[in-house]
Design a protein around this motif. Structure first.
Motif, mmCIF file in Angstrom:
data_model
loop_
_atom_site.group_PDB
_atom_site.id
_atom_site.type_symbol
_atom_site.label_atom_id
_atom_site.label_comp_id
_atom_site.label_asym_id
_atom_site.label_seq_id
_atom_site.Cartn_x
_atom_site.Cartn_y
_atom_site.Cartn_z
ATOM 1 N N MET A 31 0.828 -1.203 0.000
ATOM 2 C CA MET A 31 0.000 0.000 0.000
ATOM 3 C C MET A 31 0.859 1.249 0.000
ATOM 4 O O MET A 31 0.483 2.282 -0.539
ATOM 5 N N PHE A 32 2.045 1.179 0.614
ATOM 6 C CA PHE A 32 2.927 2.334 0.647
ATOM 7 C C PHE A 32 3.317 2.776 -0.759
ATOM 8 O O PHE A 32 3.651 3.925 -0.992
ATOM 9 N N LYS A 33 3.292 1.846 -1.725
ATOM 10 C CA LYS A 33 3.678 2.201 -3.084
ATOM 11 C C LYS A 33 2.703 3.200 -3.686
ATOM 12 O O LYS A 33 3.029 3.902 -4.632
ATOM 13 N N LEU A 34 1.491 3.255 -3.128
ATOM 14 C CA LEU A 34 0.525 4.250 -3.563
ATOM 15 C C LEU A 34 0.848 5.611 -2.979
ATOM 16 O O LEU A 34 0.419 6.636 -3.483
ATOM 17 N N PHE A 35 1.598 5.581 -1.902
ATOM 18 C CA PHE A 35 1.847 6.808 -1.150
ATOM 19 C C PHE A 35 3.238 7.329 -1.450
ATOM 20 O O PHE A 35 4.172 6.580 -1.605
ATOM 21 N N PRO A 36 3.420 8.627 -1.548
ATOM 22 C CA PRO A 36 4.715 9.253 -1.744
ATOM 23 C C PRO A 36 5.573 9.048 -0.510
ATOM 24 O O PRO A 36 5.474 9.759 0.455
ATOM 25 N N MET A 37 6.456 8.144 -0.538
ATOM 26 C CA MET A 37 6.973 7.448 0.618
ATOM 27 C C MET A 37 7.703 8.314 1.642
ATOM 28 O O MET A 37 8.141 9.400 1.346
ATOM 29 N N LEU A 38 7.837 7.737 2.824
ATOM 30 C CA LEU A 38 8.216 8.490 4.006
ATOM 31 C C LEU A 38 9.680 8.375 4.371
ATOM 32 O O LEU A 38 10.404 7.585 3.830
ATOM 33 N N THR A 39 10.077 9.145 5.381
ATOM 34 C CA THR A 39 11.425 9.095 5.881
ATOM 35 C C THR A 39 11.478 9.650 7.271
ATOM 36 O O THR A 39 10.532 10.228 7.745
ATOM 37 N N SER A 40 12.616 9.500 7.925
ATOM 38 C CA SER A 40 12.711 10.043 9.258
ATOM 39 C C SER A 40 14.073 9.865 9.862
ATOM 40 O O SER A 40 14.941 9.256 9.303
ATOM 41 N N GLY A 41 14.224 10.406 11.083
ATOM 42 C CA GLY A 41 15.429 10.173 11.847
ATOM 43 C C GLY A 41 16.171 11.453 12.145
ATOM 44 O O GLY A 41 15.948 12.468 11.546
ATOM 45 N N CYS A 42 17.091 11.426 13.062
ATOM 46 C CA CYS A 42 18.018 12.516 13.250
ATOM 47 C C CYS A 42 19.382 11.898 13.427
ATOM 48 O O CYS A 42 19.506 10.701 13.545
ATOM 49 N N LYS A 43 20.438 12.688 13.413
ATOM 50 C CA LYS A 43 21.789 12.139 13.399
ATOM 51 C C LYS A 43 22.011 11.185 14.552
ATOM 52 O O LYS A 43 22.603 10.120 14.398
ATOM 53 N N MET A 44 21.510 11.519 15.734
ATOM 54 C CA MET A 44 21.697 10.638 16.879
ATOM 55 C C MET A 44 20.719 9.467 16.836
ATOM 56 O O MET A 44 21.088 8.323 17.089
ATOM 57 N N VAL A 45 19.466 9.739 16.464
ATOM 58 C CA VAL A 45 18.456 8.691 16.450
ATOM 59 C C VAL A 45 18.808 7.597 15.456
ATOM 60 O O VAL A 45 18.521 6.425 15.674
ATOM 61 N N ILE A 106 14.912 1.385 6.602
ATOM 62 C CA ILE A 106 14.711 2.091 7.866
ATOM 63 C C ILE A 106 14.103 3.454 7.568
ATOM 64 O O ILE A 106 14.707 4.275 6.878
ATOM 65 N N VAL A 107 12.923 3.674 8.062
ATOM 66 C CA VAL A 107 12.181 4.909 7.811
ATOM 67 C C VAL A 107 11.937 5.586 9.149
ATOM 68 O O VAL A 107 11.178 5.087 9.964
ATOM 69 N N ARG A 108 12.600 6.700 9.382
ATOM 70 C CA ARG A 108 12.508 7.376 10.673
ATOM 71 C C ARG A 108 12.293 8.873 10.515
ATOM 72 O O ARG A 108 12.992 9.534 9.764
ATOM 73 N N ILE A 109 11.328 9.374 11.232
ATOM 74 C CA ILE A 109 11.069 10.804 11.305
ATOM 75 C C ILE A 109 11.385 11.249 12.727
ATOM 76 O O ILE A 109 10.925 10.628 13.675
ATOM 77 N N ALA A 110 12.180 12.286 12.863
ATOM 78 C CA ALA A 110 12.486 12.816 14.188
ATOM 79 C C ALA A 110 12.122 14.292 14.232
ATOM 80 O O ALA A 110 12.478 15.057 13.336
ATOM 81 N N LEU A 111 11.385 14.684 15.266
ATOM 82 C CA LEU A 111 11.009 16.074 15.460
ATOM 83 C C LEU A 111 11.573 16.547 16.791
ATOM 84 O O LEU A 111 11.342 15.920 17.828
ATOM 85 N N GLU A 112 12.313 17.638 16.754
ATOM 86 C CA GLU A 112 12.963 18.169 17.954
ATOM 87 C C GLU A 112 12.461 19.571 18.246
ATOM 88 O O GLU A 112 12.552 20.470 17.407
ATOM 89 N N SER A 113 11.921 19.740 19.439
ATOM 90 C CA SER A 113 11.528 21.063 19.901
ATOM 91 C C SER A 113 12.723 21.700 20.593
ATOM 92 O O SER A 113 13.348 21.087 21.463
ATOM 93 N N GLU A 114 13.052 22.908 20.209
ATOM 94 C CA GLU A 114 14.195 23.606 20.788
ATOM 95 C C GLU A 114 13.782 24.534 21.929
ATOM 96 O O GLU A 114 14.569 25.351 22.384
ATOM 97 N N THR A 115 12.548 24.397 22.383
ATOM 98 C CA THR A 115 12.073 25.187 23.518
ATOM 99 C C THR A 115 12.885 24.856 24.765
ATOM 100 O O THR A 115 13.123 23.680 25.054
ATOM 101 N N LYS A 116 13.305 25.847 25.494
ATOM 102 C CA LYS A 116 14.167 25.632 26.657
ATOM 103 C C LYS A 116 13.400 25.390 27.945
ATOM 104 O O LYS A 116 13.979 25.037 28.957
ATOM 105 N N THR A 117 12.097 25.593 27.938
ATOM 106 C CA THR A 117 11.292 25.331 29.130
ATOM 107 C C THR A 117 10.416 24.116 28.883
ATOM 108 O O THR A 117 10.256 23.660 27.753
ATOM 109 N N ASN A 118 9.839 23.580 29.939
ATOM 110 C CA ASN A 118 8.958 22.424 29.781
ATOM 111 C C ASN A 118 7.601 22.677 30.426
ATOM 112 O O ASN A 118 7.027 21.810 31.069
ATOM 113 N N LYS A 119 7.094 23.903 30.240
ATOM 114 C CA LYS A 119 5.796 24.244 30.810
ATOM 115 C C LYS A 119 4.663 23.532 30.077
ATOM 116 O O LYS A 119 3.610 23.292 30.638
ATOM 117 N N LYS A 120 4.878 23.217 28.791
ATOM 118 C CA LYS A 120 3.867 22.520 28.007
ATOM 119 C C LYS A 120 4.168 21.030 27.959
ATOM 120 O O LYS A 120 5.301 20.602 28.162
#
Length: 223
Positions: A31-45, A106-120
């Motif tokens: 089914m993924f072949k129908l979809f414009p395929m994905l990716t992910s990851g960060c240098k450490m991940v 290996i398909v990896r997406i990594a999202l990093e928030s650079e916010t310095k507080t953790n109120k949320k």
């Protein structure tokens, strides 16, 4: 990106843990072949696998990747497909670029928030740096409200728990949408692992136990 919280969550493992990361080559991969395929990851991940056991309680959630073939791809996360997404973001990548990345095992997406507080809470952060298989591709902002196209997708997929394909176009934007190609989607269930208040991971749940490529999504808040 070096983050102790994410590093502790994603310790390198092999064997049974890796098997739970994978999805079926005979099922979703077709089914993924129908979809414009994905990716992910960060240098450490990219160097880390998933843990043998989650540090906190797991829960399954639904992830949907969708977008026009010639446009950008969006990621939506829902606890209930009948409700609006708890997290929605447009990734800074074209579908054609994601399609190339999907050819890897290996398909990896990594999202990093650079916010310095953790109120949320982690997934309530707005600005995210996005990494794809170890490469930083840009920044995205979490959406507070759905666009007409995003609402169209969520409404059409209310009763879908897993699958991929092409959706009918929105009547309101037929002329504009024709320039970007068809609206494609991929939806699957993910195992949600919370490492700490600053790190979470989503691992695609294998529907039938077969071997296949690994697909995972990581969220981390930098300090």
């Amino acid at each position: 990106m070096e983050n102790p919280a994410l590093a502790s969550l994603l310790r390198h493992t092999t064997g049974a843990a890796e098997k739970r990361n994978k999805f079926s080559t005979g099922g979703l991969l077709k089914m993924f072949k129908l979809f414009p395929m994905l990716t992910s990851g960060c240098k450490m991940v990219a160097l880390l696998g998933r843990p043998r056991k989650p540090m906190l309680k797991d829960s399954a959630t639904t992830g949907t990747i969708f977008g026009y073939r010639k446009g950008r791809v969006s990621l939506a996360i829902q606890e209930d497909t009948r409700q609006m997404p708890m997290f929605l973001i447009e990734l800074p990548m074209l579908t054609s670029a994601l399609n190339k990345e999907m050819a890897s095992d290996i398909v990896r997406i990594a999202l990093e928030s650079e916010t310095k507080t953790n109120k949320k809470k982690l997934l309530e952060e707005f600005v995210w740096a996005v990494y794809c298989n170890g490469r930083k591709v840009g920044y995205s902002i979490r959406r507070k409200q759905l666009s007409d196209d995003e609402l169209h997708v969520m409404q059409h997929l209310r009763g879908v728990s897993m699958g991929a394909g092409v959706l009918p176009s929105s009547n309101n934007n037929d002329k504009d949408n024709s320039l970007d190609g068809e609206m494609t989607y991929m939806r699957a269930r993910f195992e949600r692992v919370v490492g700490s208040k600053d790190s979470e991971a989503l691992y695609m749940i294998n529907p039938d136990g077969a071997q296949g490529p690994e697909f995972s999504i990581f969220f981390v808040r930098a300090h």
